[in-house]
Structure formats: C-alpha cells, structure tokens
Design a protein around this motif. Structure first.
Motif, PDB file in Angstrom:
ATOM      1  N   THR A 164       0.833  -1.204   0.000  1.00 56.85           N
ATOM      2  CA  THR A 164       0.000   0.000   0.000  1.00 56.85           C
ATOM      3  C   THR A 164       0.866   1.252   0.000  1.00 56.85           C
ATOM      4  O   THR A 164       0.619   2.191  -0.755  1.00 56.85           O
ATOM      5  N   GLN A 165       1.896   1.265   0.838  1.00 52.98           N
ATOM      6  CA  GLN A 165       2.787   2.428   0.912  1.00 52.98           C
ATOM      7  C   GLN A 165       3.537   2.649  -0.399  1.00 52.98           C
ATOM      8  O   GLN A 165       3.663   3.769  -0.870  1.00 52.98           O
ATOM      9  N   LEU A 166       4.050   1.556  -0.980  1.00 59.29           N
ATOM     10  CA  LEU A 166       4.860   1.684  -2.189  1.00 59.29           C
ATOM     11  C   LEU A 166       4.037   1.989  -3.433  1.00 59.29           C
ATOM     12  O   LEU A 166       4.553   2.528  -4.406  1.00 59.29           O
ATOM     13  N   SER A 167       2.757   1.652  -3.425  1.00 60.83           N
ATOM     14  CA  SER A 167       1.922   1.893  -4.604  1.00 60.83           C
ATOM     15  C   SER A 167       1.371   3.315  -4.645  1.00 60.83           C
ATOM     16  O   SER A 167       0.831   3.743  -5.655  1.00 60.83           O
ATOM     17  N   ASP A 170       2.277   9.421  -3.271  1.00 59.72           N
ATOM     18  CA  ASP A 170       2.123  10.510  -2.314  1.00 59.72           C
ATOM     19  C   ASP A 170       2.344  10.039  -0.879  1.00 59.72           C
ATOM     20  O   ASP A 170       2.167  10.802   0.065  1.00 59.72           O
ATOM     21  N   SER A 171       2.710   8.783  -0.721  1.00 56.81           N
ATOM     22  CA  SER A 171       2.942   8.225   0.605  1.00 56.81           C
ATOM     23  C   SER A 171       4.096   8.952   1.295  1.00 56.81           C
ATOM     24  O   SER A 171       5.073   9.350   0.656  1.00 56.81           O
ATOM     25  N   ALA A 172       3.985   9.087   2.602  1.00 53.07           N
ATOM     26  CA  ALA A 172       5.052   9.731   3.382  1.00 53.07           C
ATOM     27  C   ALA A 172       6.366   8.975   3.244  1.00 53.07           C
ATOM     28  O   ALA A 172       7.439   9.552   3.413  1.00 53.07           O
ATOM     29  N   LEU A 173       6.296   7.712   2.906  1.00 54.64           N
ATOM     30  CA  LEU A 173       7.490   6.885   2.736  1.00 54.64           C
ATOM     31  C   LEU A 173       8.447   7.496   1.715  1.00 54.64           C
ATOM     32  O   LEU A 173       9.655   7.445   1.880  1.00 54.64           O
ATOM     33  N   ASP A 178      15.712   9.135   4.921  1.00 52.90           N
ATOM     34  CA  ASP A 178      16.489   8.025   5.459  1.00 52.90           C
ATOM     35  C   ASP A 178      16.097   6.681   4.838  1.00 52.90           C
ATOM     36  O   ASP A 178      16.702   5.657   5.137  1.00 52.90           O
ATOM     37  N   LEU A 179      15.111   6.657   3.957  1.00 58.83           N
ATOM     38  CA  LEU A 179      14.687   5.425   3.290  1.00 58.83           C
ATOM     39  C   LEU A 179      15.172   5.448   1.841  1.00 58.83           C
ATOM     40  O   LEU A 179      14.394   5.392   0.895  1.00 58.83           O
ATOM     41  N   GLN A 180      16.479   5.509   1.673  1.00 58.81           N
ATOM     42  CA  GLN A 180      17.068   5.669   0.344  1.00 58.81           C
ATOM     43  C   GLN A 180      16.773   4.494  -0.584  1.00 58.81           C
ATOM     44  O   GLN A 180      16.488   4.689  -1.763  1.00 58.81           O
ATOM     45  N   LEU A 181      16.831   3.267  -0.081  1.00 56.64           N
ATOM     46  CA  LEU A 181      16.590   2.109  -0.937  1.00 56.64           C
ATOM     47  C   LEU A 181      15.116   1.964  -1.290  1.00 56.64           C
ATOM     48  O   LEU A 181      14.779   1.673  -2.437  1.00 56.64           O
ATOM     49  N   LEU A 182      14.241   2.150  -0.329  1.00 58.05           N
ATOM     50  CA  LEU A 182      12.806   2.028  -0.614  1.00 58.05           C
ATOM     51  C   LEU A 182      12.339   3.098  -1.604  1.00 58.05           C
ATOM     52  O   LEU A 182      11.372   2.898  -2.324  1.00 58.05           O
ATOM     53  N   ASN A 183      13.040   4.217  -1.646  1.00 56.81           N
ATOM     54  CA  ASN A 183      12.701   5.246  -2.624  1.00 56.81           C
ATOM     55  C   ASN A 183      13.098   4.844  -4.041  1.00 56.81           C
ATOM     56  O   ASN A 183      12.693   5.477  -5.011  1.00 56.81           O
ATOM     57  N   LYS A 184      13.898   3.775  -4.169  1.00 56.71           N
ATOM     58  CA  LYS A 184      14.307   3.287  -5.487  1.00 56.71           C
ATOM     59  C   LYS A 184      13.430   2.139  -5.987  1.00 56.71           C
ATOM     60  O   LYS A 184      13.686   1.583  -7.037  1.00 56.71           O
ATOM     61  N   VAL A 185      12.405   1.773  -5.223  1.00 58.23           N
ATOM     62  CA  VAL A 185      11.551   0.658  -5.636  1.00 58.23           C
ATOM     63  C   VAL A 185      10.757   1.047  -6.871  1.00 58.23           C
ATOM     64  O   VAL A 185      10.174   2.130  -6.942  1.00 58.23           O
ATOM     65  N   HIS A 186      10.759   0.146  -7.852  1.00 56.22           N
ATOM     66  CA  HIS A 186      10.004   0.357  -9.087  1.00 56.22           C
ATOM     67  C   HIS A 186       8.515   0.326  -8.745  1.00 56.22           C
ATOM     68  O   HIS A 186       8.066  -0.548  -8.004  1.00 56.22           O
ATOM     69  N   PRO A 187       7.721   1.264  -9.262  1.00 57.72           N
ATOM     70  CA  PRO A 187       6.315   1.343  -8.884  1.00 57.72           C
ATOM     71  C   PRO A 187       5.484   0.105  -9.208  1.00 57.72           C
ATOM     72  O   PRO A 187       4.457  -0.128  -8.602  1.00 57.72           O
TER      73      PRO A 187
END
Length: 189
Positions: A164-167, A170-173, A178-187
């Motif tokens: 849910t967060q990654l999809s 506009d998620s705060a994630l 500090d979430l450098q890797l999760l910001n690189k997740v392909h949508p």
C-alpha cells in the motif's frame, strides 16, 4: 461524520494496550494564536475529533504463514553489495514497523531491463509464535508468557502495508530521506 478506518501501528514496547480493548485518542495543536488585536500568543487548541480504536485480537497461527515477494529496485545489479541487505532490512523495519529479525532477503538478481535489481524477500514469524497453546501448557509454564515478544501482526499484513505504501507515490514513505533504498523501488513491483 464518517471517518474512514485506518490502520494504526505502534511498537508494543511503547504502550500497554490490550488486544480487543477500545481506546480513544484526542489531538492537540500547539502554536501561536493571533488575537483580533493582532497580538500573537502561545496557545493550545484541542481537536474537535475524537478517534476511537480497538486493538485487534492476535491472529491465529494459520494466518501467520510466511510470505515471499519480489521488490524491483531501480538500482543496477552491479552496484549491489551485501551491505545493501542490512540497509534494506533496516528501512523495511522503519517503514512498516516489522521487527528486523522477521525479515529475510532470500536472493538478489539482475532484473529485466537495464539498471534493475530484483530482491526476493520473506516476512515470517518465529515458530514458537505460530503454535496454538492449550491450557495444559499454560498450567506447566507457571505464569511465564511463552509468546512474549511475538508480533500480533501477521506477515501478510506487513506485506500488504508495504504494498500500500509503495503503490502510492504521495505516501510519506517517499518523503523520508532516510529510506534511500525504498525510494528506489520500481512502482510496479
């Protein structure tokens, strides 16, 4: 007034809430209030909304099965190092409050297309936490909580929260630096 139901996550170390009990929360805003004379003074304003929540009961052992899924990162496979695993596990823990020892990175491989890496990840619970204990075990445990430290959240719930967060872009994630890797997740992971 109808307010949608939301999932609220708290670390169990931070509270003493009991499953199936009902609690309420009231908000407070602190700041400067400007009077009609134009004078700014410190003030506290209480929210007009009261939020009621019920702590969910512990899920059954059958619902605590491990889950396995892939995360596709926009990161060239050549840049992958073992230290990335540790960082990703920490970021997952920070993002969805899953204990780090319940996350395992099973494999990492080059993804389809250039500049992608595919992480196969598993969320699980400790085997002792999956056991259904009868009254006889409680009797011989002499008051010791054999499930102390067990998460009340099922692995599938952690996975659903992450999805849910990654999809939602506009998620705060995606605004946490500090979430450098999760910001690189392909949508479309």
């Amino acid at each position: 007034l109808h307010v949608p139901v939301q999932d609220l996550r708290l670390r169990t170390a931070d509270c003493s809430f009991q499953p199936t009990q009902r609690y309420h929360v009231a908000g407070l805003v602190e700041g400067l209030l400007q009077t009609s004379e134009g004078v700014a003074r410190p003030a506290r304003l209480h929210s007009s909304y009261k939020v009621f929540s019920t702590m969910p009961p512990e899920v059954t052992a059958q619902d605590k099965k491990p889950v396995r899924f892939n995360l596709v990162m926009l990161m060239p496979f050549e840049e992958y190092q073992e230290s990335v695993d540790k960082q990703l596990i920490q970021e997952l823990s920070d993002a969805i409050f899953i204990p780090k020892d319940l996350v395992e990175i099973l494999s990492v491989e080059a993804g389809a297309g250039s500049g992608r890496s595919v992480f196969t990840i598993s969320f699980y619970v400790e085997p002792r936490c999956m056991q259904e204990l009868g009254p006889e075990v409680e009797l011989i445990s002499f008051g010791i909580n054999t499930k102390e430290g067990c998460s009340l959240v099922a692995p599938v719930e952690y996975m659903t929260e992450l999805q849910t967060q990654l999809s939602n872009k506009d998620s705060a994630l995606f605004y946490q630096h500090d979430l450098q890797l999760l910001n690189k997740v392909h949508p479309e992971s």
